[in-house]
Write an enzyme that holds these catalytic residues in place. Sequence first.
Site, mmCIF file in Angstrom:
data_model
loop_
_atom_site.group_PDB
_atom_site.id
_atom_site.type_symbol
_atom_site.label_atom_id
_atom_site.label_comp_id
_atom_site.label_asym_id
_atom_site.label_seq_id
_atom_site.Cartn_x
_atom_site.Cartn_y
_atom_site.Cartn_z
ATOM 1 N N GLY A 262 0.841 -1.976 0.097
ATOM 2 C CA GLY A 262 0.361 0.210 0.108
ATOM 3 C C GLY A 262 1.340 1.555 -0.026
ATOM 4 O O GLY A 262 1.899 1.514 0.671
ATOM 5 N N GLY B 36 -1.187 4.089 0.689
ATOM 6 C CA GLY B 36 -1.001 5.942 0.497
ATOM 7 C C GLY B 36 -0.334 6.350 1.576
ATOM 8 O O GLY B 36 0.986 5.734 1.906
ATOM 9 N N ALA C 258 -0.484 6.277 4.748
ATOM 10 C CA ALA C 258 0.749 5.743 6.466
ATOM 11 C C ALA C 258 1.676 4.117 6.210
ATOM 12 O O ALA C 258 3.113 4.655 6.043
ATOM 13 C CB ALA C 258 -0.334 4.135 6.748
ATOM 14 N N GLY C 259 1.714 3.211 4.740
ATOM 15 C CA GLY C 259 2.416 3.391 4.286
ATOM 16 C C GLY C 259 3.781 4.068 3.782
ATOM 17 O O GLY C 259 4.931 3.261 3.639
ATOM 18 N N PHE D 229 -12.962 21.850 13.908
ATOM 19 C CA PHE D 229 -13.331 20.575 13.037
ATOM 20 C C PHE D 229 -14.763 20.110 14.679
ATOM 21 O O PHE D 229 -14.201 20.245 15.724
ATOM 22 C CB PHE D 229 -12.716 19.359 13.052
ATOM 23 C CG PHE D 229 -12.238 19.193 11.298
ATOM 24 C CD1 PHE D 229 -12.785 20.070 10.501
ATOM 25 C CD2 PHE D 229 -12.058 17.809 10.879
ATOM 26 C CE1 PHE D 229 -12.221 20.369 9.604
ATOM 27 C CE2 PHE D 229 -11.535 17.609 9.582
ATOM 28 C CZ PHE D 229 -12.158 18.655 8.461
ATOM 29 N N GLN E 210 -17.892 4.695 9.931
ATOM 30 C CA GLN E 210 -18.327 5.410 9.943
ATOM 31 C C GLN E 210 -19.006 6.553 8.363
ATOM 32 O O GLN E 210 -18.948 5.754 7.863
ATOM 33 C CB GLN E 210 -16.409 7.091 9.757
ATOM 34 C CG GLN E 210 -17.599 7.621 10.325
ATOM 35 C CD GLN E 210 -16.511 8.393 10.711
ATOM 36 O OE1 GLN E 210 -15.900 8.937 9.957
ATOM 37 N NE2 GLN E 210 -16.434 9.232 12.038
ATOM 38 N N HIS F 254 -20.038 9.643 6.891
ATOM 39 C CA HIS F 254 -19.322 10.926 6.915
ATOM 40 C C HIS F 254 -21.037 11.546 6.436
ATOM 41 O O HIS F 254 -22.114 11.210 5.528
ATOM 42 C CB HIS F 254 -18.569 11.159 5.951
ATOM 43 C CG HIS F 254 -18.147 12.308 5.990
ATOM 44 N ND1 HIS F 254 -19.189 13.943 5.808
ATOM 45 C CD2 HIS F 254 -17.025 12.884 6.836
ATOM 46 C CE1 HIS F 254 -18.130 15.028 6.742
ATOM 47 N NE2 HIS F 254 -16.806 14.836 6.220
ATOM 48 N N LEU G 118 -17.054 13.426 -1.324
ATOM 49 C CA LEU G 118 -17.024 14.564 0.309
ATOM 50 C C LEU G 118 -17.176 15.660 -0.102
ATOM 51 O O LEU G 118 -16.820 16.082 -0.585
ATOM 52 C CB LEU G 118 -15.762 13.694 1.028
ATOM 53 C CG LEU G 118 -15.345 13.636 2.334
ATOM 54 C CD1 LEU G 118 -16.732 13.326 3.280
ATOM 55 C CD2 LEU G 118 -14.137 13.455 2.552
ATOM 56 N N GLU H 225 -15.798 18.249 6.523
ATOM 57 C CA GLU H 225 -16.667 18.905 7.550
ATOM 58 C C GLU H 225 -15.474 20.414 7.988
ATOM 59 O O GLU H 225 -16.535 21.343 8.427
ATOM 60 C CB GLU H 225 -16.127 18.259 8.591
ATOM 61 C CG GLU H 225 -16.472 17.636 10.083
ATOM 62 C CD GLU H 225 -16.032 17.313 11.036
ATOM 63 O OE1 GLU H 225 -16.014 15.466 10.767
ATOM 64 O OE2 GLU H 225 -15.940 16.898 12.023
ATOM 65 N N ARG I 285 -19.505 12.710 14.953
ATOM 66 C CA ARG I 285 -20.178 12.777 13.095
ATOM 67 C C ARG I 285 -21.012 11.383 13.080
ATOM 68 O O ARG I 285 -22.349 11.422 12.549
ATOM 69 C CB ARG I 285 -18.439 12.152 11.725
ATOM 70 C CG ARG I 285 -17.438 12.833 11.704
ATOM 71 C CD ARG I 285 -16.534 12.301 10.785
ATOM 72 N NE ARG I 285 -15.957 13.676 10.417
ATOM 73 C CZ ARG I 285 -14.405 13.054 8.923
ATOM 74 N NH1 ARG I 285 -14.512 12.152 9.156
ATOM 75 N NH2 ARG I 285 -14.341 14.211 8.876
ATOM 76 N N HIS J 157 -17.832 6.140 4.732
ATOM 77 C CA HIS J 157 -16.658 7.007 4.221
ATOM 78 C C HIS J 157 -15.457 6.374 5.005
ATOM 79 O O HIS J 157 -14.499 6.450 4.871
ATOM 80 C CB HIS J 157 -16.749 8.583 5.565
ATOM 81 C CG HIS J 157 -15.992 9.254 5.105
ATOM 82 N ND1 HIS J 157 -15.294 9.707 3.984
ATOM 83 C CD2 HIS J 157 -14.919 10.079 5.881
ATOM 84 C CE1 HIS J 157 -14.295 10.485 4.545
ATOM 85 N NE2 HIS J 157 -14.210 10.638 6.020
ATOM 86 N N ARG K 246 -14.516 8.235 14.417
ATOM 87 C CA ARG K 246 -13.603 8.700 14.599
ATOM 88 C C ARG K 246 -13.880 9.641 14.602
ATOM 89 O O ARG K 246 -14.561 10.140 13.832
ATOM 90 C CB ARG K 246 -12.087 8.597 13.339
ATOM 91 C CG ARG K 246 -11.570 9.707 12.572
ATOM 92 C CD ARG K 246 -11.074 8.269 11.643
ATOM 93 N NE ARG K 246 -11.708 8.575 10.431
ATOM 94 C CZ ARG K 246 -12.090 9.804 10.312
ATOM 95 N NH1 ARG K 246 -10.659 11.379 10.628
ATOM 96 N NH2 ARG K 246 -12.119 9.608 8.450
ATOM 97 N N SER L 129 -7.828 10.936 10.570
ATOM 98 C CA SER L 129 -7.275 9.831 10.115
ATOM 99 C C SER L 129 -6.026 9.835 9.650
ATOM 100 O O SER L 129 -4.760 9.016 9.219
ATOM 101 C CB SER L 129 -7.980 9.449 9.376
ATOM 102 O OG SER L 129 -8.448 10.599 8.582
ATOM 103 N N LEU L 130 -5.444 11.487 9.249
ATOM 104 C CA LEU L 130 -4.721 11.573 8.654
ATOM 105 C C LEU L 130 -3.721 11.772 9.284
ATOM 106 O O LEU L 130 -2.673 11.206 9.180
ATOM 107 C CB LEU L 130 -4.545 13.034 8.359
ATOM 108 C CG LEU L 130 -4.938 13.625 6.503
ATOM 109 C CD1 LEU L 130 -5.379 15.205 6.385
ATOM 110 C CD2 LEU L 130 -4.170 12.300 5.383
#
Lengths: 599, 120, 236
Positions: A20, A22, A24-25, A125, A246, A248, A258, A261, A292, A359, A404, A409-410
């Site tokens: 992956g 993304g 995180a990877g 947020f 979740q 959204h 999306l 928020e 959320r 989401h 969440r 998440s980021l």
Amino acid sequence: MAYLSTDKVEHHFHDVVIVGSGGAGMRCALQLADAGHRVAVVTKVLPTRSHTVAAQGGINASLGNVASDHWHWHMYDTVKGSDYLGDQDAIEYMCRAAPLLVRELEHQGVPFSRLDDGRIYQRPFGGQSREFGEGGQASRTCAAADRTGHAILHSLYQQNLRAGTHFYQEFFALDLITGDDGCQGLMAWDIARGEYHLFQAKAVILATGGAGRVFRVTTNAHICTGDGGALTLAAGLPMEDMEFFQFHPTGIADVGPLITEGVRGEGGYLINANGERFMERYAPTAKDLASRDVVSRAIAQEIREGRGCGPKKDHVLLKLDHLGEELIMSKLPNIHELALRFADVDCTKDPVPVQPTVHYTMGGIPTNRFGEVVYSKGRNKEVVFPGLYAIGEAACVSVHGANRLGGNSLLEIVVFGRACGNQVMKHLREHRYHAQLDVDCWQRGAERVERWLSSARDRREGPSIADVRLRMQTIMQEHFGVYRTEELMAEGVARLESLAGEMDRAVISDGCGLFNTELVEALELENLMALARVTAAGALARRESRGAHARDDYPERDDERWMRHTLATLDSEGVKLGYKPVRTSPMTVESFPPKKRVY
Amino acid sequence: MKLTKEPGSARSGIGDWYWQRLSAVVLAVLLPLPFLLIVAVYSGSVDQLGLLDLLDHFFSRLLHTLLILALIVHAYMGLKVIFEDYVPVIGWRVTLIGGMLVVMSGFGIWWLAIIWAWGG
Amino acid sequence: MSEMIRLSIFRFDPERDDKPFMQSYEVPVTKRGMKLLDALNYIKWELDGTLTYRRSCGEGVCGSDGLNINGVNGLACITPVTGLKQPVHVRPLPGMHVIRDLVVDMDHFFDQYRQIQPWMQTDTPTPEHERLQSPEERALLDGQYECILCACCTTSCPSWWWNGDRFLGPAVLLQANRWIVDSRDEATGRRLDQLEDAFRLYRCHQIMNCMEACPKELNPTAAIDSIKRKLLARKS
């Protein structure tokens, strides 16, 4: 390595294989590559196509650039937001690390929006407070306009180019090679060339993202098919808390994309068919910036009670035109573009039609706060499975628990990407050599591909994968939506299990070896189906309402019986459920005991 | 993974770009002058002797030289870009550009010889 | 909902076909505001599973599905299918090696991206907090950093078709400029050195196809001009 029985399989040796590309990877790859390890990132897309790119609003960190802030307050909000299902040691770790890592991202080149004094811009947020809920709204979300995910993903990709990370692009992960002493490698399929590759590694890290595509309407990309989770299940390991998906509150009605928020953070609000700002009734203090799950349920409730907008009364409106064109174009330009393209609405003049949309996958591969994959063995509920790691949305650390918070998440991907990288380095110091592999370890992965290709080459009859997928997504959408009941879910589980039985007969029509995307979709469908089954079973079993899992027949949270994580495994007999307690002890501070959640 | 070998910068870009634009400015200023002269001749305000006097003047010769040099530089730069765009084979490119250089230099020398009446 | 859209799609399977051909499909309009990607998905899921294309986010931020649509480059996922002249001719991005059907080889494009060293380069010690940047300095990055590397602009550039091996192309030059104008980056001089080349940068003849093609409405031509002005200022 001819003894691995075929020259059809190309052999690779790396210290670490990350599945992956993304956020995180790539954050994890960067940590390891900068330390001089041979890192391979195996990704089924080109790196900048990963779904991190679509994240909009921002990344939480208690920098206190706009108003005073503290990581402990951030931790409190996250624990509360998780409906007390989050593991507090991991949450403490994440919230403490946040300011450091966000500044590090800035040093890596992320073009954050700025305050007048030159520091990083932060916006309010949902679910954020100061002084443990007593001090009003916090501004904790660091933003690069409304393209924060894009900015972070591209910066991390750039850093990996600098660090010399090896990318295996458009390779599909087929199977984990596991043995008695843990995970030893990965089988993969080169999509473009149609070849098998066997990656031997001392550590395999799954960073494959969420599984939003188990539902029909989702903000997730087509590629969000939970591949890592399915690999874990296939290796006999459990998945955790998959019933928590979740919704959204503000996906564009009917199409999905999306609306961040951040729109509500900047002052936008929701109205129903009567033009009423209904969130004032559901969350008197936080209003539109409640967390959320609360906002999504409120919207669903408005729609159920007939106050939805549009001819089908199936959505509500998000009003932001009062913010003024200048603010929208400088802080929310992407939202303007998306609303124009997908809802045909100029949001500087008219409200945007929105509805709760799938989401985020709160659940995932169970890990501890170092990113090590854990499973239950006897009385020990967290035994480390050596050599296998999971991070990001694919993992369930669990910092998000049952719900969440936006902007976390980021944060999770960079915090645990880095933490996992550090943990892997320790592992590498102790494991200096690649393990000896079974002679036929490659076969299970190859069989996955051959089974589909032969269905096309023999022109077998059977249901098409598009048909099966649509039926699966429809079942999930109809039976496991915002509001759930015993009856509805039991029927959903039954339908899903019978549909899963059809997978054996499903066929594809494309037998070509080169860039066979129908084959990829078939493999993804296998993964989705496995995750849908554990999701459904876990949801049916959980007789309470907690975070994103809201039941009409059990409307209250039941901490006595259900403050525990679901662990679901999948074998030929079906889904088996187990449970493990929530880690309520933080690393250094006092635990936050469960309270009633009010926003 | 296919990798492009990094060939480094030729450090030529700004020079080429600069000369092309500089010569264009010179042309923009000087190129109308001969036409003005022709108009003057046809309207009868300058006769043949006057014309020769004008052309003979040192400053005229200087401007004339500048004009022809700018013309050659500009044409050379422009045609070079066209060869580079449309002729993919490096060998042909070099040959054509080299040939063009020879022809244009010859033309320039011949013209300068006329202006300054070398050998005459 | 019986309105039909006619498409003519470029097909090439290197295992079976000697040369590419155009195949016709008819697709119903399934929803209001239907995008070209929805039409391609309909074909793949309902009519012909062998049709091959890339897609990911479906909302115009990942840059997977850059295609040549009726002769103009764009992203399938944000191109409304109604309003396109029919039959809609869908081809892979021009000037690229086709792997199969609408999928092209992006390696060279990303290699060129790597060539400009697109990462933050600093010599001064890393501060404890963020590197400060005023909103005005940050505003210089608007219109630069949003690039999604879809290659729509680069593959619409005739100069890149002709000299793609050496001309960096609009997308990569836009990114080069993104780092040159970033007030935090300290390698501006080195970056300009690397670009001062008749081919790498100056092959841009201001044809401006790139700004027409860009699905994010960025302007690579302006970025290239900005680099040229910086080089000129440095020389003068």
